[in-house]
Design an enzyme around this catalytic site. Structure first.
Site, short mmCIF file in Angstrom:
data_model
loop_
_atom_site.label_atom_id
_atom_site.label_comp_id
_atom_site.label_asym_id
_atom_site.label_seq_id
_atom_site.Cartn_x
_atom_site.Cartn_y
_atom_site.Cartn_z
N PRO A 418 0.83 -1.22 0.00
CA PRO A 418 0.00 0.00 0.00
C PRO A 418 0.86 1.26 0.00
CG PRO A 418 -0.11 -1.16 2.12
CD PRO A 418 0.59 -2.06 1.17
N TYR A 576 -0.94 5.47 13.14
CA TYR A 576 -2.26 6.03 12.88
C TYR A 576 -3.23 5.59 13.98
CZ TYR A 576 -0.07 7.30 8.51
OH TYR A 576 0.79 7.85 7.58
N ARG A 624 -2.29 -4.89 9.06
CA ARG A 624 -0.90 -4.43 9.03
C ARG A 624 -0.55 -3.95 10.43
NH1 ARG A 624 2.90 -0.94 4.87
NH2 ARG A 624 3.10 -3.00 3.98
C1 LIG Z 1 4.98 6.90 -1.05
C2 LIG Z 1 4.66 5.89 0.00
C3 LIG Z 1 3.40 5.84 0.55
C4 LIG Z 1 3.06 4.89 1.50
N1 LIG Z 1 1.79 4.78 1.97
C5 LIG Z 1 1.41 3.74 2.74
C6 LIG Z 1 0.04 3.49 3.03
O1 LIG Z 1 -0.83 4.16 2.57
N2 LIG Z 1 -0.26 2.46 3.83
C7 LIG Z 1 0.71 1.64 4.36
O2 LIG Z 1 0.41 0.71 5.11
N3 LIG Z 1 2.01 1.85 4.06
C8 LIG Z 1 2.38 2.85 3.26
N4 LIG Z 1 3.69 3.00 2.88
C9 LIG Z 1 4.68 2.04 3.37
C10 LIG Z 1 4.92 0.93 2.34
O3 LIG Z 1 3.79 0.15 2.13
C11 LIG Z 1 6.09 0.02 2.77
O4 LIG Z 1 5.73 -0.63 3.97
C12 LIG Z 1 7.38 0.80 2.97
O5 LIG Z 1 7.58 1.74 1.94
C13 LIG Z 1 8.59 -0.16 2.98
O6 LIG Z 1 8.65 -0.89 1.80
P1 LIG Z 1 9.72 -0.54 0.60
O7 LIG Z 1 11.06 -0.58 1.23
O8 LIG Z 1 9.49 -1.63 -0.41
O9 LIG Z 1 9.37 0.82 0.08
C14 LIG Z 1 4.04 3.97 1.95
C15 LIG Z 1 5.32 4.05 1.40
C16 LIG Z 1 5.64 4.96 0.42
C17 LIG Z 1 7.02 4.97 -0.17
#
Ligand SMILES: Cc1cc2nc3c(=O)[nH]c(=O)nc-3n(C[C@H](O)[C@H](O)[C@H](O)COP(=O)(O)O)c2cc1C
Ligand SMILES: Cc1cc2nc3c(=O)[nH]c(=O)nc-3n(C[C@H](O)[C@H](O)[C@H](O)COP(=O)(O)OP(=O)(O)OC[C@H]3O[C@@H](n4cnc5c(N)ncnc54)[C@H](O)[C@@H]3O)c2cc1C
Length: 770
Positions: A418, A576, A624
């Site tokens: 997400p 949150y 989550r």
């Molecule tokens: C731009 C952005 C927006 C995100 N928004 C959410 C979100 O809406 N809900 C959520 O649970 N995590 C959110 N995350 C966290 C990601 O789902 C993920 O857990 C985190 O980026 C680590 O993974 P990665 O290293 O593959 O980026 C967001 C991350 C990014 C980069």
């Protein structure tokens, strides 16, 4: 520096002797004397292991001792893992070993040949005042360095004593493979790490938890009794050969150690320099202590002999360059240490998976690395993974194995995590979301998550967040899910959340968690703890508000069903609203929703259970969580995360989406590759629940290793999907995996990409051969 120096080297271990050699080789005018407290030829331990790379470094530094050492090495390729009556053998691991005693003999002879004076049976005084007249005093006095302890404040010493007990024994049994033997006793599990280092001699390290050690009565046994007991326990592996000690001077149970991990902020003080184990240690299970000691010695000699480099600059360079190398190894060593400390959680695995988990425990050896070592073994492991997880044996990357949650069948195990896009108006997803999510679904992932979609206008993080509180939202989301279902094989999951105290903030790219410039709305949370000094103080929720928000979640779930989603996730992470109830850093309530973990979970579980009730029984739900507040015992710990996961599972969660942190503004996460995966591993294998790992997982090799080792059931990638919607299709082309569904419109591109990858692999293979 470049001028001759008078140097006292404390300790005649590998570091001290090899540094003396390396100094004399670079400039014979140096006066180097080594002081060793033990008599010549008396030392602890048995064999040490090296990699080919270390041998190359030794040959480059001193071909004379390097040649003798290489000539005498015992070499072996196989690793045997004995567990639950099975032996899993894999090959191509390429180890070399030598007796510690013999290594020191070779180094001492070489040092003397070069003019180094070695004094044996000399206990050195760790007071620098006793060393007037010496330009430098090099403390190579090992893990228990008295010199380091005397000046501990200057060195910034950090010592961590690890949990397990171990004893370093030898045996005349010749182990042809590096052998790990796990044995179940009446008091718990105990295991041996055994490898040959000479024609007729092997190292045999015995390790177990403190609890097992006490349960077996080792604390009350002297050495010969303990050895007899170990011979009995490991009889099957010793073929009647005895276990031996060369620490017979130690009384009672003193030969059983607990590993001490040492880190020093600074490696020199005044004329005193730390070298080898005195400066840092790496757990014996990755066998790199001697390598680090020797490579420290080479680097220190090099900088001290570089013309034009002052002492201060020389020592700064020594530390900065070596620190980096040491940190990398200490990271791997920490993973490996923890694996052995928590081994109980893997003992129910099938032997093949247990062995895979063991081999990849330090995260230094990846899936493809194992393929290079032993292609046949890895292929068989992949087939078994597929057979046990899907019923069909297939030699293919584990990330492509389908996965089922309730009646939802995912085509593979890759997930678009997400991600808030801050691009909606009044909560309604628009053309951006349609293209963004549609493209990612076409890109081949098995499951695509929406961003945190909020259950009310004031439950949004920012004015740009998507929502699910009115009919417009349902219509807009329906258009997206219809596209995903008719133009891809992906399933789509609606992540529902409420921002709580982290709400009413700007769009992601306008500043992290900063309040709006104008138009802020009042925020609610578990307690009146503001996210940061610049954020609003939230209003603590009363019961009526709690019920209202719970009902908003339920109504959003109903709309999610109408909008065609395959799955729903409750966002209870990242600080949150619901996460704010779970973490004690935000929840200071004194009613039944605050205090104990059970109380703090009460409201999030109430919400989850109410959502589950209206979500169809054949469709899955996940939650989550933040599995670590990164606040030590003051916040949620990984141990508590296991209990949190269990509680949600009982309330009907089919999958735990294991994230971490972002629950308080000053947290200090320990970042790194796949840095949150250990929490997924812990929850999956301690609570025996399906999990999804996320966090700095960037390439297929990592995803395959995580899945094959049973550290997670699904792998989510967020940022990699921001720049590459086709991440999964690219991986399928790379693996030449033909069963991945590809949008028919894109087949030509896939075929071309697969050919390019194939050609690239062929060229690499030709280069390697050359
Ligand atoms: C731009 C952005 C927006 C995100 N928004 C959410 C979100 O809406 N809900 C959520 O649970 N995590 C959110 N995350 C966290 C990601 O789902 C993920 O857990 C985190 O980026 C680590 O993974 P990665 O290293 O593959 O980026 C967001 C991350 C990014 C980069
Ligand atoms: C169970 C076990 C297994 C291991 N297995 C491996 C392995 O497989 N591969 C590997 O690379 N490493 C292994 N190690 C680690 C390895 O032994 C050390 O990392 C390595 O010996 C470090 O070298 P060093 O010269 O810094 O210290 P040491 O080898 O400890 O040498 C220090 C020397 O200083 C002397 N000394 C201490 N204080 C004084 C004093 N005040 N005055 C005079 N002399 C003093 C000591 O007697 C000792 O000889 C293992 C360690 C353990 C405990």
């Amino acid at each position: 520096m470049g001028h001759s120096l008078k140097i006292a080297c404390i300790g005649g271990g590998p570091a001290g002797l090899y540094f003396a050699i390396s100094m004399k080789l670079r400039d014979p005018r140096h006066e180097v004397e080594v002081f060793e407290r033990n008599p010549e030829g008396v030392t602890f331990g048995w064999g040490v292991v090296f990699s080919d790379q270390t041998v190359e470094n030794l040959m480059a530094n001193d071909p004379v001792s390097g040649a003798i050492i290489s000539h005498e090495f015992a070499h072996w390729d196989d690793i045997d893992v004995h567990i639950n009556g099975a032996c899993v053998s894999s090959s191509g691991h390429g180890f070399i070993g030598i007796g510690r005693k013999r290594l020191l003999e070779i180094l001492a002879d070489r040092a003397r040949e070069l003019g180094v004076v070695i004094h044996y049976e000399q206990e050195c005084d760790p007071d620098l005042a006793a060393w007037q007249g010496w330009d430098l005093v090099v403390a190579a006095d090992g893990i228990n360095s008295r010199f380091r302890e005397t000046y501990a404040d200057h060195f910034g010493v950090d010592v961590q004593e690890r949990a397990n007990r171990f004893v370093w024994l030898g045996t005349t049994k010749k182990f042809d493979a590096f052998t790990f033997a796990f044995v179940k006793t009446e008091a718990g599990w105990i295991w041996a790490h055994a490898y040959r280092f000479a024609e007729d001699c092997s190292t045999f390290i015995v390790e177990c938890s403190e609890q097992t050690w006490l349960g077996l009565g080792f604390d009350r046994m002297d050495q010969s009794e303990a050895i007899a007991r170990c011979e009995e326990i490991f009889a099957k592996y010793l073929d009647g050969r005895p276990l031996l000690t060369n620490a017979s001077h130690l009384r009672g149970s003193a030969a059983w150690l607990k590993f001490r991990r040492i880190i020093c902020e600074r490696w020199h003080y005044d004329r005193l320099i730390l070298l080898g184990d005195a400066a840092h240690t790496a757990h014996f299970s990755i066998g790199s202590g001697t390598k680090l000691a020797l490579e420290d010695a080479i680097k220190l000699a090099e900088v001290l002999n570089r013309p034009g480099l002052g002492r201060v600059e020389a020592l700064a360079e020594y530390q900065s360059e070596r620190t980096l190398e040491v940190l990398k190894l200490q990271n791997s060593a920490r993973n490996s240490t923890e694996w052995f400390e928590t081994v109980e959680r893997y003992l129910h695995f099938e032997p093949w998976q247990f062995a895979y988990s063991l081999l990849t425990r330090s995260q230094r050896i990846s899936h493809e690395n194992l393929r290079l070592r032993d292609p046949a073994w890895l292929e068989e492991t992949e087939r078994t993974f597929w057979k046990t997880s899907t019923g069909t044996a297939k030699s293919a990357w584990p990330m492509f194995a389908p996965f089922r949650l309730r009646d939802m069948e995912l085509q593979n195990r890759v997930v678009v995590s997400p991600m808030a896009m801050y691009s909606a108006t009044d909560g309604t997803p628009n053309e951006f979301h349609f293209v963004h999510l549609g493209a990612r679904a076409q890109g081949g992932a098995g499951l695509v998550f929406t961003e945190m979609t909020c259950v009310s206008p004031t439950g949004r993080i920012s004015p740009g967040c998507t929502g699910m509180w009115n009919a417009d939202h349902v219509t807009a989301w329906r258009r997206i899910t219809d596209f995903v279902h008719s133009n891809s094989k992906a399933k789509i999951c609606l992540q529902l959340g409420h921002s709580g105290g982290k709400g009413s903030t700007r769009l992601g790219w306008e500043g992290d968690n900063l309040p709006l410039a104008d138009g802020n709305w009042p925020v609610i949370a578990a307690s009146d703890v503001p996210w940061s000094p610049s954020n609003q103080r939230p209003k603590p929720m009363g019961r009526a508000e709690m019920e209202e928000v719970r009902d908003q979640f339920v109504s959003a779930v109903r709309m999610g069903l109408e909008a065609g989603f395959d799955m729903v996730e409750l966002h209870a992470a990242h600080g949150y609203l619901l996460s704010g109830f779970i973490t004690p850093l935000q929840n200071v309530r004194t009613d039944e929703f605050g205090g104990s973990l059970e109380n703090r979970l009460r409201y999030p579980l109430e919400v989850f259970a109410a959502m589950r009730e209206v979500w169809p029984a054949d469709r899955p739900m996940s939650v989550r969580i933040s599995a670590n507040d990164w606040a030590g015992d003051a916040g949620v710990t990984p141990d508590e995360a296991v209990r949190i996961a269990e509680a949600f599972a009982q309330a009907g969660a089919d999958l735990i989406d294991v994230s971490a942190g972002q629950t308080w503004a000053d947290s200090q996460p320990v970042y790194g590759r796949m840095f949150q995966t250990p929490f997924s591993d812990k929850i999956r294998n301690e609570a025996r629940l399906a999990t999804m790992a996320v966090g700095n997982i960037t390439d297929p090799d990592q995803a395959n290793a995580i899945l094959t080792a049973g550290r997670a059931d699904l792998v989510a990638l967020a940022r990699p999907h921001l720049v590459d919607p086709m991440w999964t299709l690219r991986a399928a082309a790379q693996a030449n995996y033909r069963d991945q569904w590809v949008p028919p419109q894109y087949l030509g591109g896939m075929a071309q990409m697969a050919r390019l990858f194939e050609r690239e692999a062929e060229m690499k293979a030709t280069e390697l051969k050359a």
